[in-house]
Structures are given as C-alpha cells and as structure tokens.
Design a protein around this motif. Structure first.
Motif, PDB file in Angstrom:
ATOM      1  N   GLU A 379      50.269 -76.738  -1.683  1.00 27.58           N
ATOM      2  CA  GLU A 379      51.063 -76.242  -2.803  1.00 27.58           C
ATOM      3  C   GLU A 379      52.011 -75.115  -2.394  1.00 27.58           C
ATOM      4  N   ASP A 380      51.476 -74.074  -1.784  1.00 29.58           N
ATOM      5  CA  ASP A 380      52.345 -72.961  -1.361  1.00 29.58           C
ATOM      6  C   ASP A 380      51.544 -72.056  -0.450  1.00 29.58           C
ATOM      7  N   LEU A 396      43.234 -75.901  15.967  1.00 32.39           N
ATOM      8  CA  LEU A 396      43.832 -75.830  14.634  1.00 32.39           C
ATOM      9  C   LEU A 396      45.125 -76.651  14.562  1.00 32.39           C
ATOM     10  N   LEU A 397      45.251 -77.407  13.476  1.00 36.89           N
ATOM     11  CA  LEU A 397      46.479 -78.128  13.154  1.00 36.89           C
ATOM     12  C   LEU A 397      46.741 -77.903  11.681  1.00 36.89           C
ATOM     13  N   TYR A 398      47.887 -77.304  11.357  1.00 36.06           N
ATOM     14  CA  TYR A 398      48.118 -76.991   9.948  1.00 36.06           C
ATOM     15  C   TYR A 398      49.596 -76.985   9.592  1.00 36.06           C
ATOM     16  N   LEU A 399      49.826 -77.081   8.286  1.00 35.46           N
ATOM     17  CA  LEU A 399      51.166 -76.989   7.716  1.00 35.46           C
ATOM     18  C   LEU A 399      51.312 -75.639   7.043  1.00 35.46           C
ATOM     19  N   ASP A 400      52.327 -74.898   7.449  1.00 37.06           N
ATOM     20  CA  ASP A 400      52.641 -73.600   6.843  1.00 37.06           C
ATOM     21  C   ASP A 400      53.925 -73.754   6.051  1.00 37.06           C
ATOM     22  N   THR A 401      53.797 -73.825   4.724  1.00 38.75           N
ATOM     23  CA  THR A 401      54.984 -74.080   3.898  1.00 38.75           C
ATOM     24  C   THR A 401      55.893 -72.862   3.784  1.00 38.75           C
ATOM     25  N   LYS A 405      56.745 -74.935   8.918  1.00 35.89           N
ATOM     26  CA  LYS A 405      56.442 -75.434  10.249  1.00 35.89           C
ATOM     27  C   LYS A 405      55.092 -76.149  10.261  1.00 35.89           C
ATOM     28  N   VAL A 406      55.003 -77.133  11.177  1.00 39.34           N
ATOM     29  CA  VAL A 406      53.714 -77.710  11.551  1.00 39.34           C
ATOM     30  C   VAL A 406      53.270 -76.983  12.811  1.00 39.34           C
ATOM     31  N   VAL A 407      52.008 -76.557  12.838  1.00 39.81           N
ATOM     32  CA  VAL A 407      51.533 -75.694  13.918  1.00 39.81           C
ATOM     33  C   VAL A 407      50.290 -76.296  14.568  1.00 39.81           C
ATOM     34  N   LEU A 408      50.288 -76.327  15.908  1.00 39.31           N
ATOM     35  CA  LEU A 408      49.122 -76.712  16.694  1.00 39.31           C
ATOM     36  C   LEU A 408      48.698 -75.498  17.511  1.00 39.31           C
ATOM     37  N   ASP A 409      47.446 -75.086  17.350  1.00 45.94           N
ATOM     38  CA  ASP A 409      46.945 -73.863  17.982  1.00 45.94           C
ATOM     39  C   ASP A 409      45.691 -74.193  18.796  1.00 45.94           C
ATOM     40  N   ARG A 410      45.796 -74.064  20.126  1.00 46.80           N
ATOM     41  CA  ARG A 410      44.617 -74.310  20.965  1.00 46.80           C
ATOM     42  C   ARG A 410      44.095 -73.011  21.590  1.00 46.80           C
ATOM     43  N   TYR A 429      59.413 -78.051   9.730  1.00 46.55           N
ATOM     44  CA  TYR A 429      59.009 -79.076   8.769  1.00 46.55           C
ATOM     45  C   TYR A 429      59.248 -78.517   7.375  1.00 46.55           C
ATOM     46  N   THR A 430      60.047 -79.207   6.554  1.00 54.31           N
ATOM     47  CA  THR A 430      60.528 -78.612   5.306  1.00 54.31           C
ATOM     48  C   THR A 430      59.827 -79.109   4.052  1.00 54.31           C
ATOM     49  N   ASP A 431      58.928 -80.069   4.151  1.00 56.80           N
ATOM     50  CA  ASP A 431      58.263 -80.618   2.965  1.00 56.80           C
ATOM     51  C   ASP A 431      56.877 -80.000   2.822  1.00 56.80           C
ATOM     52  N   ASN A 432      56.288 -80.094   1.630  1.00 54.80           N
ATOM     53  CA  ASN A 432      54.909 -79.619   1.466  1.00 54.80           C
ATOM     54  C   ASN A 432      53.911 -80.774   1.492  1.00 54.80           C
TER      55      ASN A 432
END
Length: 489
Positions: A379-380, A396-401, A405-410, A429-432
């Motif tokens: 959502e936000d 970690l793999l996540y979407l930060d609205t 950005k889409v983020v991959l953290d090892r 990455y611009t969508d939610n």
C-alpha cells in the motif's frame, strides 16, 4: 593450497586417480552443492561455450579448470540435454593440445554445417615473459561425439591496432556466408568487436571493426553474441571496465546488450543505449542459442571474474544459470525461465492473505530447493520476503514504494561474498504491485520480476539449517498471493 603458475597450468591428463578421488570426496561433502543447476564435478567452472542444438539435443560446454577453484589451464567440459532441464555429463570436451593453445582453451561458440558441429574457440598461449598470445581455432564434433581438432589456428593473431585481448569468437550464417565476431581491445584500451567472414568456416578474412554508437565503453568487450528477436538485432556482450552509475554496473564486471539494426554490408550496428541484463550480484558471460521452435535461449555464468566464493574451500567454484527465453517488449530484452522448467515442479503449497505492520513465518514454505511465485501489493511503504532464514541468516527481497525500488539484500545471507562491491542491489520500480518468480537452489537465488522485465541473480552461502521463508510488511499493509513448488534433483 598455494596456487603457483606450475599448479595452475596443469593439463587434465596429468590428474591421477588418487587426486580425482580426493577432489570428489571434498566436493561431495560440500553443503552448497546445487540440485538443479549445471555445476562442475570439481574445480572451477566459468563461461558457457558452444551452446548449440545438434542431432536432437542441446550441447553445452563450459570453461573448466579441473584441479581447483582458481583460473588456470582452461579446458571445455561437455554436457548435453534433450529438454534444457535434465543435463547429462559427457566429461572432457576440448583440451589444450598444440603449441598455440599451450595455456588454455578459452571461450567460443558452435555452429552446425554438413551434419557436423564446429566449435570455435580462442587458443591461449603465454611466452617466456608471460605475454599473452591469442589465436582463433576450431574443433569438429561428429554425431558420435568424436572430436577432430584443427591443428593450426584459422586466425593466428589479432590485427594491427589491437592488443592480445582478442577472444571469444561467435559464428553465425547469413545467406551463404559465415560471419564471426570476436571481442577485442584497441591499443588505446577501449573495447570493441571485430568482424571476419568466410564461405567454408576454414578460411577467414578480416573485415574490420563492427561500427557501433559506443566508441568508448569499457576497455574490453568479452563474449560477444549477435542474434535476432522479432526482427530486431541484438548485440550481447560483457564489457569490462564500466564505471558504476547509480544502481547500474555495481559488480566487478557486467553484462548486457544493445537492441538495434545490423547492416551486414557496412559492418555497422546502430542501436539505442546499453541494457544491463541482470541487476543482481553474480551474472556474467551469457551465451545464447536458437531452439528448434525459434526461441532464443540464454544461459549465463552465475559467477564473476576476480571474485572468490565460500565454496572455493570445498574445491569447486561456480555454476550456470537456469536457461532463459529472451523476448523483446517495450524495446527491452526480457528474460523468462524456459517453459520446460515447469516439468520440475513437485508438490504445491499455497498461501493468500494480508499483513499489516508485521512479519509472518510461512511454515510450509521452508526448504532449500524450490520455485516460488508471489504476487503482492504494497500500500505505501516496504513489504517483501526473507528467504533461507535461520538463526542469524536471511536474504531479503522487497519492494520499497517510497524509494520506488526493488531491493535484494544479501548482507546476512550466510558466508560473505565480494563485500567490497556491496551487499545490496536494487533497481527502479514505480508500481506498488509486483509479480515475482523465484528459483531457490542450495546456494543460489534467481528472481524474475514481472515476467522477466527485471532479473536478479545471486549466489548465497547459508548454513544448511537456514531454510525458512518469512514475509513482512513494514509500517504498511501488504496483500499476498503465493505458490511454492518443491524441486528435486
């Protein structure tokens, strides 16, 4: 082990049975051996080579140094498959034999002519002062798997104006003429590709540089490949020496492509900008072939030059990516896992629901080898996954609205890898809403975002017991629709 020139430049034929058994014992006890990726029996794997469909099977070779996890005397190791999924090991394919290849068989490609598979490669030699000498040669494989090698190189050295960084021939046919592009470095230390032509695959004439829009783009263009998708020409390469730009080019070396138009009469390639093909940590030197049904299939090296990995202590290094189909959408190359991978799907587990400012452990989703498909809406804020979780480990793999950005953290994925180049990779990455297709093997993760619009490839080296899957929503609400299939060998 202390690796000297003498120990690095040994031929496979020098390996004793005792040495081989010792290597196999160490490798087989490694907790990071993959289950559904191509990997070396022992020693070091790097670039995929000679990827060709021939006699009803896909033939693939890879760079191989048998004696340990270092770059030394390179051979070609041979695997084959009828379906791109189940690969049969055929063993040693090509080995150094003649003076001009005394220090290794480097990368190259395959092409079928007169019911024979021609395998072109770079022959590597070092002189007494350790200066490199590069030439291009080939061997021929018949339908019985017998190799017959050309005794002399067909291109004995690089043309004037170029250094001995002259390697990785890719051959294709246009009408009745064969063309070859070779990665090169100009004497002013800028990268390019050179083009040759032939009518018989044995006699080659130098035609000059392939003219592009990028005259100063890295210092060496490795592993060039050229092909068509939907009427558009694609030039694939691995340019060395790119400076990082924002989220791009974060690894020691990078791979990508230009989409444009090849003028074979003028030897020019007009294109737009360079597209980095993978936003992750471990992807290099990809090569493609065309499947019988017309699909362009890519396989890459899941590793990088000049990087050490935790499995090195187990006397093996690196693997190849899963096969990926390439297609063009919105003037961008997409990568989608080949459809044949669905045959590997085992038992299915599903979960749908919402999280609000919390974390949830998905008990039935744990494991070391599986395919995961996730559709989520954030959502936000930030929401995503934690893979291969354990007491102190997680990827970690996540979407930060907010950052979009889409983020991959090892950072905490297990044994550290190449931390000098950072532990986080991210892409705009611009969508939610986001669709993720994730392939988890014992020591790797491959992530395909929105049917391959973005791809993240990474090696990870967690402890064996770190097998959990968690989902989380930070200061927001996240909707989830998840499916997981078990994967066997």
């Amino acid at each position: 082990m202390s690796w000297t020139r003498a120990t690095r430049y040994r031929h496979y034929c020098e390996m004793t049975e005792v040495e081989e058994q010792e290597l196999l014992e160490i490798v087989n006890n490694s907790i990071w051996r993959q289950k559904f990726h191509i990997q070396p029996p022992y020693g070091l794997l790097n670039d995929p080579n000679g990827f060709t469909f021939y006699q009803g099977k896909y033939h693939l070779f890879y760079q191989w140094f048998p004696f340990g996890p270092v770059h030394g005397m390179k051979h070609w190791y041979h695997v084959e498959s009828e379906d791109l999924i189940h690969w049969q090991e055929k063993g040693l394919g090509i080995a150094p034999e003649y003076e001009h290849e005394s220090h290794g068989i480097f990368s190259g490609s395959g092409i079928v002519k007169d019911d024979l598979l021609y395998l072109f490669y770079t022959a590597n030699k070092r002189d007494q002062d350790w200066n490199r000498e590069s030439s291009q040669s080939f061997t021929v494989m018949d339908k019985h798997g017998k190799f017959t090698k050309q005794e002399e190189p067909v291109i004995p050295k690089q043309p004037e104006g170029y250094t001995a960084n002259f390697r990785d021939p890719k051959v294709w046919k246009n009408d009745n003429i064969f063309y070859m592009i070779i990665g090169a470095e100009r004497e002013n230390h800028t990268g390019c590709v050179l083009i040759y032509k032939s009518v018989d695959l044995r006699n080659w004439s130098f035609e000059g540089e392939l003219k592009t829009n990028f005259e100063n783009f890295g210092y060496m263009w490795e592993c060039p490949d050229i092909f068509q998708i939907d009427g558009k020409d694609v030039l694939l390469l691995s340019p060395q020496g790119l400076e990082s730009e924002g989220d791009f080019y974060q690894n020691v070396h990078n791979s990508g492509c230009f989409i444009g138009s090849l003028n074979i009469e003028e030897y020019s390639f007009q294109s737009g900008g360079f597209q980095e093909l993978d936003a992750g940590f471990d992807f290099y030197a990809p090569q493609t072939t065309q499947a019988p049904d017309g699909r362009q299939i890519l396989i890459g090296w899941m590793g990088l030059p000049d990087i050490t990995y935790p499995a090195d202590k187990d006397m093996w290094a690196n693997c190849l990516t899963i096969p990926r189909e390439l297609y063009i959408k919105n003037n961008k190359v997409y990568q989608s896992p080949v459809k044949e991978l669905e045959e590997k799907r085992g038992s299915l587990t599903e979960w749908q629901g919402k999280l609000s400012k919390e974390e949830k452990y998905l008990e039935n989703f744990s494991g070391k080898t599986y395919e995961l498909v996730c559709n989520l809406k954030v959502e936000d804020g930030t929401g995503g996954l934690k893979l291969r979780t354990g007491k102190e480990e997680e990827t970690l793999l996540y979407l930060d609205t907010e950052l979009q950005k889409v983020v991959l953290d090892r950072s905490n994925s297990g044994e550290p890898v190449a931390v000098d180049y950072g532990t986080i990779r991210q892409a705009a990455y611009t969508d939610n809403k986001i669709s993720l297709r994730i392939f988890v093997d014992t020591s790797s993760i491959e992530i395909f975002v929105n049917d391959g619009e973005l791809v993240f490839t990474t090696r990870i080296f967690p402890q064996e017991e770190s097998q959990g899957v968690k989902i989380f929503a930070d200061d927001t609400e996240v909707s989830w629709d998840m499916k997981k299939w078990e994967y066997g060998d």
